[in-house]
Structures are given as structure tokens and as C-alpha cells.
Scaffold this active site. Structure first.
Site: not given
Ligand code: ASP
Length: 357
Positions: A205, A233-236, A256-257, A259
Site C-alpha cells: 500500500t 474483500r475491502v480493506g481500509d 498502511t497495514g 486494514g
Molecule cells: N491496508 C491494506 C489493506 O488492508 C493492506 C496493506 O497496507 O498492506 O488492504
């Protein structure tokens, strides 16, 4: 019981620019943002809008087939389809836009801006988002590169199901060689990477936050999300208030990370609201991370598998990056870092961290 000393580790003092030394243009990004922040500042210096600057910056990663966590070349979902998420927030007009689970378009950040500007909505998802992009002249393309396909098929075959050579396959074939034959563009040296990626899919991300000499601010986040995710699937990253939040009366934040952890705490919004209440950017981010940790009762065992980072840029140019952990889970030599450009060369700085590995 975790001691306070262990809980709140500040690895670096927050970067604060006094008003006397305040840079005219500044861009803050995740660790993969060296080229992004340089491009964003260059765009603003040339008179570009803060959101156009952030988008021009993240477009570099979106279009880079070697970045397997963003845009073209991103790792696909469990069915091999690349699904992208992005959101944008424009400080001067207080508008925002987002797309989620969009397929076939390399630059979802541009479509998020299109949703903001050319629709009466804030978010479009899936096929509707792709059709909206195509209506505005974007052409659907195959986003799955040979490299990402190799990693995906390696993962599929590692699950122990029916994918891969069957019981009747001739003995002695080197693992992965058949895959290389089926993907003509794949190179033998990618195999080790594909195996590692299949076993430990990397997170990625990119977030970019911008501030110009007029005090205008914007933010953008874009991603291909978690590798091997369930389709849909939807993240943050495309969620306003989680992946990005911007109120140029106060500042902007991105994330990031994992979500799922961020959505639960509306992280980017929480960071901006913390700054509104007077917290320094680093403390504002750490407070949001504490909320994420609290959802697991601060249990470091549970939390050890989670990566989560916030980035904050305040309207006076003060900035910070903060991570749940000081180091990467799979590589203890990799320090949690973020990127900043305030007019010169882009540089990488250590994030502050909530926990030490
Ligand atoms: N934040 C992103 C998600 O959850 C993934 C990521 O940052 O690695 O889709």
C-alpha cells in the site's frame, strides 16, 4: 500484564517544523514513497494542486509492475483477480472520493478522484466502478503480471488441493519447474521469491499526504489489498476516515497495514482528531495504535502477527510516522520507516513504534 515501558516505545522524537523553518511544500508517505514524495513536491512546486500532487506521486507505484502491493502487478485475490482499492481527500474543497474492488484499471487513485469530481457519490465498488472508469475513457487491462501469477499459482499449489501436478505425474520434476513452463515470461530466479510470497504474503500500500505554501492539504491511499483475499474483500485503504482523512484546518493522516484493524478504529480520522485536540503528530498516531492494540487487550502474542502504521502531517508542517511494531515480523533487520520530502531529496525516517519486537 504488559508494563507501560514495553507498551509505549518511542524510537524517535517527532519531527516538528517551527513556523520559522516551515517548508513551503511537504509530502509524507509510507516507506515505499521515495519517488512518490519527490514527485508530489515537484508537482506542487510547479503550481499543481495538492491532490493532483499526491495522485501523481502514488501513480508511480500504481504503474510499477515490480510493486506487488499497489496497482498494476499487485498480488491478486484467491481466484487470481487483481482487485484495487483507493481513496482521495481534497482539503481545499473538503471533497472526497473512493473506489473499492475495482478490476482492470491500473490507477485506482485517478478513478477515486473521478468519483469525487464527476459523480454525486463518494464511493463506487466493483463492476460499477470499472464501468464508471470506462465511461470516462479508461480501458480495462489485465493487471496480473507474470510475476504475480507465478506467486499466486505457487500459493494455490501449496494448499494441498487439486492444483499442481497430480498423483499420476512423472516423478522427479523439480518443484515449480512446471509452473515456469506454463508462464512463458517467468524467470527461474523468481521461484524463491514466489515461494516466500506464497507462504508470507507481503503487505504494502502507499499513502501520500501533501501540504503546500498556501496551507492547502490533501491525501491519497491506494493498494491491491491483502494477497489471496476473498474476492470482494475491502480493506481500509478506500475508506474515508480509515485509509485517509484530511481536514486542512488541522492536518491529514493515512495508513498502511492490516486494514481490518484500522477500520475498527477509524484510524486516520482518529489521528486527525487527536491533532485537533492538541497532540503532536507522533503522539496522535501512537494513540490510534493504542486503540488498535486495546482491541486485543494489548496482548502482544495476538498483536505480533499484525502490522499497522499511521502517517500524519499537520497544517504547520510537523509530521510523523508510527507503527505498531518497531520492526518487520519476518525480517527483524527491517526497521519500520516512512518517507518525507520537504523540498530537497526524499528521505526515509524511522517511525515511532508502540511495541518493540
Ligand atoms: N491496508 C491494506 C489493506 O488492508 C493492506 C496493506 O497496507 O498492506 O488492504
Amino acid at each position: 500484564m504488559i508494563s507501560r515501558r514495553k507498551l509505549f516505545v518511542c524510537a524517535a522524537s517527532p519531527a516538528v517544523a517551527s513556523s520559522a523553518q516551515r517548508p513551503r511544500f511537504i509530502a509524507v508517505s509510507s516507506s515505499n514513497g521515495l519517488a512518490c514524495t519527490a514527485k508530489a513536491v515537484e508537482t506542487m512546486k510547479a503550481g499543481g494542486d495538492t491532490l493532483d500532487a499526491a495522485i501523481a506521486g502514488v501513480n508511480i507505484q500504481e504503474l510499477d509492475p515490480e510493486d506487488t502491493s499497489v496497482g498494476y502487478g499487485g498480488l491478486p485475490n484467491e481466484e487470481g483477480d487483481v482487485e484495487l482499492d483507493s481513496c482521495v481527500m481534497h482539503g481545499p474543497t473538503r471533497r472526497c472520493g473512493a473506489v473499492a474492488s475495482i478490476r482492470g484499471i491500473k490507477t485506482p487513485s485517478k478513478i477515486a478522484k473521478l468519483v469525487m469530481e464527476q459523480s454525486d457519490h463518494v464511493m463506487l465498488v466493483g463492476e460499477g466502478a470499472a464501468r464508471f472508469a470506462e465511461a470516462h475513457g479508461y480501458r480495462a487491462e489485465n493487471l496480473l503480471t507474470d510475476k504475480a501469477r507465478l506467486a499466486w499459482l505457487t500459493w494455490k499449489e501449496s494448499l494441498g488441493g487439486d492444483w499442481g501436478p497430480g498423483l499420476d505425474a512423472p516423478p522427479g520434476g523439480a518443484p515449480g519447474r512446471a509452473l515456469l513452463q506454463r508462464i512463458p515470461g517467468a524467470r527461474p530466479e523468481w521461484l524463491a521469491w514466489a515461494r516466500e510470497t506464497a507462504a508470507h504474503p507481503p503487505t504494502g500500500t502507499i499513502t501520500c499526504l501533501t501540504l503546500n505554501d498556501q496551507g492547502e492539504m490533501s491525501g491519497c491511499t491506494t493498494t491491491s489489498g491483502l494477497a489471496w483475499k476473498i474476492p470482494g474483500r475491502v480493506g481500509d485503504s478506500p475508506i474515508i476516515g480509515a485509509g485517509v482523512y484530511c481536514d486542512q484546518d488541522v492536518g491529514a493522516a493515512g495508513s498502511t497495514g492490516r486494514g481490518e484493524e484500522n477500520i475498527r478504529i477509524c484510524g486516520a480520522h482518529a489521528v486527525v482528531e487527536n491533532m485537533r485536540r492538541g497532540m503532536e503528530p507522533a503522539e496522535a498516531c501512537l494513540d490510534a495504535l493504542r486503540r488498535a492494540a486495546r482491541n486485543y487487550d494489548d496482548d502482544r502474542g495476538w498483536l505480533s502477527g499484525i502490522g499497522l502504521s499511521f502517517y500524519a502531517l499537520r497544517k504547520d508542517g510537523a509530521y510523523a510516522g508510527a507503527s505498531l511494531w518497531d520492526r518487520a515480523r519476518n525480517d527483524s533487520r527491517r526497521r519500520s520507516r516512512f518517507t518525507v520530502n520537504d523540498g530537497g531529496e526524499s528521505r526515509s525516517e524511522d517511525s515511532v513504534a508502540l511495541f518493540e519486537r
